[in-house]
Scaffold this active site. Structure first.
Site, PDB file in Angstrom:
ATOM      1  N   SER A   7       5.790-100.541 -43.440  1.00  0.00           N
ATOM      2  CA  SER A   7       6.384 -99.140 -43.743  1.00  0.00           C
ATOM      3  C   SER A   7       7.847 -99.654 -44.452  1.00  0.00           C
ATOM      4  CB  SER A   7       6.395 -98.175 -42.790  1.00  0.00           C
ATOM      5  OG  SER A   7       7.168 -96.994 -43.259  1.00  0.00           O
ATOM      6  N   HIS A  32       3.205 -99.152 -47.014  1.00  0.00           N
ATOM      7  CA  HIS A  32       3.219 -97.691 -46.737  1.00  0.00           C
ATOM      8  C   HIS A  32       4.449 -97.209 -47.407  1.00  0.00           C
ATOM      9  CE1 HIS A  32       1.892 -94.106 -44.646  1.00  0.00           C
ATOM     10  NE2 HIS A  32       3.056 -93.788 -44.387  1.00  0.00           N
ATOM     11  N   ASP A  34       6.763 -93.921 -47.967  1.00  0.00           N
ATOM     12  CA  ASP A  34       7.180 -92.420 -47.512  1.00  0.00           C
ATOM     13  C   ASP A  34       7.905 -91.752 -48.412  1.00  0.00           C
ATOM     14  OD1 ASP A  34       5.913 -92.559 -44.992  1.00  0.00           O
ATOM     15  OD2 ASP A  34       7.292 -94.062 -44.383  1.00  0.00           O
ATOM     16  N   MET A  36      10.140 -88.269 -48.627  1.00  0.00           N
ATOM     17  CA  MET A  36      10.501 -86.992 -47.939  1.00  0.00           C
ATOM     18  C   MET A  36      11.414 -86.059 -49.074  1.00  0.00           C
ATOM     19  SD  MET A  36      11.699 -88.969 -44.465  1.00  0.00           S
ATOM     20  CE  MET A  36      10.672 -90.187 -43.696  1.00  0.00           C
ATOM     21  N   HIS A  65       2.751 -91.696 -48.671  1.00  0.00           N
ATOM     22  CA  HIS A  65       2.611 -90.634 -47.879  1.00  0.00           C
ATOM     23  C   HIS A  65       3.645 -89.484 -48.201  1.00  0.00           C
ATOM     24  CE1 HIS A  65       3.563 -89.282 -43.308  1.00  0.00           C
ATOM     25  NE2 HIS A  65       2.964 -88.533 -43.832  1.00  0.00           N
ATOM     26  N   MET A  67       5.372 -86.423 -47.456  1.00  0.00           N
ATOM     27  CA  MET A  67       6.016 -85.531 -46.764  1.00  0.00           C
ATOM     28  C   MET A  67       6.797 -84.398 -47.482  1.00  0.00           C
ATOM     29  SD  MET A  67       6.999 -88.012 -43.638  1.00  0.00           S
ATOM     30  CE  MET A  67       6.986 -89.788 -44.559  1.00  0.00           C
ATOM     31  N   MET A 136      -0.005 -88.630 -37.039  1.00  0.00           N
ATOM     32  CA  MET A 136       1.451 -88.834 -36.671  1.00  0.00           C
ATOM     33  C   MET A 136       1.687 -89.003 -35.496  1.00  0.00           C
ATOM     34  SD  MET A 136       2.990 -89.192 -39.903  1.00  0.00           S
ATOM     35  CE  MET A 136       4.620 -89.426 -39.153  1.00  0.00           C
ATOM     36  N   GLY A 144      11.897 -95.099 -36.577  1.00  0.00           N
ATOM     37  CA  GLY A 144      12.485 -95.473 -35.159  1.00  0.00           C
ATOM     38  C   GLY A 144      12.285 -94.864 -34.104  1.00  0.00           C
ATOM     39  N   ASP A 174       0.625 -93.639 -37.372  1.00  0.00           N
ATOM     40  CA  ASP A 174       2.066 -93.482 -38.189  1.00  0.00           C
ATOM     41  C   ASP A 174       3.202 -93.341 -36.995  1.00  0.00           C
ATOM     42  OD1 ASP A 174       4.397 -94.199 -39.308  1.00  0.00           O
ATOM     43  OD2 ASP A 174       3.800 -92.938 -41.080  1.00  0.00           O
ATOM     44  N   GLY A 175       3.885 -94.026 -36.626  1.00  0.00           N
ATOM     45  CA  GLY A 175       5.222 -93.708 -35.803  1.00  0.00           C
ATOM     46  C   GLY A 175       5.258 -94.518 -34.401  1.00  0.00           C
ATOM     47  N   GLY A 176       6.283 -95.150 -34.283  1.00  0.00           N
ATOM     48  CA  GLY A 176       6.659 -95.913 -32.945  1.00  0.00           C
ATOM     49  C   GLY A 176       5.658 -96.984 -32.567  1.00  0.00           C
TER      50      GLY A 176
END
Length: 225
Positions: A7, A32, A34, A36, A65, A67, A136, A144, A174-176
């Site tokens: 990402s 990826h 992102d 936003m 992606h 958002m 998600m 992070g 996606d995430g963590g």
């Protein structure tokens, strides 16, 4: 076997080209990207000009992606700028099927994203037409964050829904995600695994990517568009 997707949100934007070169040289086939808008999520990131610049320096698949609110207004512009895949949030539009068709008509593959608090069952009606579903595993907006463990149950439910529907859609998360849980998300059904800080937040991003890919499976599965 699953594919790890670096990402760019966690990359050093002062040296973005170098960061991309490192992970692509290490075997990454997909990036990826992102987007936003500060409205759908409480942060503002990157957009069409940066995507256009990224496309100039790499030929790998770019998974955009969105958002953002009103994603249907920007599909064609992102495809023109270099997006191969475009995913949008189920929560951001009232016309999921129509937006999937719009993305396909623009020449990209389409994905639907569900936030942690959204039941994954909402994608059931479109499993026959969507290319991937992104679960998600953090609340979108910032990199992070810590992994939300009940996302595993949503991955498992998605796997069951796809089996019943005979759907070939890929399951993305996606995430963590890092070395401590990448094998676990594969076990629960993830085909595509987005990782940001666990790659670009490390001293050697290329080695960090390779380690995650080894844990997830030796070869990526996504085909180029």
């Amino acid at each position: 076997m699953a594919e790890v997707i670096p990402s760019l949100l966690s990359a050093d934007f002062a040296n973005l080209g170098s960061g991309i070169e490192q992970v692509v040289s290490a075997g990454a086939r997909t990036l990826h990207f992102d987007v936003m808008d500060g409205r759908f999520v409480p942060n503002i990131s990157i957009g069409i000009p940066v995507l256009r610049s990224v496309r100039k320096i790499t030929q790998v698949t770019i998974d955009v992606h969105l958002m953002i609110v009103e994603p249907e207004k920007y599909v064609e512009a992102f495809v023109e700028a270099g997006a191969d895949w475009i995913s949008f949030h189920y929560e951001a539009t009232a016309h999921t099927d129509r937006l999937i068709q719009q993305i396909h008509n623009a020449g990209a593959k389409a994905g639907v994203v569900v936030n942690p608090g959204t039941p994954v069952s909402v994608v059931k009606p479109v499993l026959s037409v969507v290319d991937h579903v992104l679960v998600m595993s953090v609340n979108p907006g910032f990199g992070g964050q810590s992994f939300i463990r009940y996302s595993l149950d949503k991955l498992l439910e998605l796997k069951e829904l796809k089996a019943k529907a005979g759907s070939g859609a890929l399951s993305e998360i996606d995430g963590g995600i890092g070395p401590e849980n990448v094998e676990l998300v594969v076990k629960y059904g993830a085909d595509l695994i987005v990782a940001g800080s666990s790659i670009f937040g490390q001293q050697e991003p290329a080695r960090a990517f390779q380690r995650l890919q080894e844990l997830a499976g030796s070869k990526p599965i996504m085909e180029d568009v």
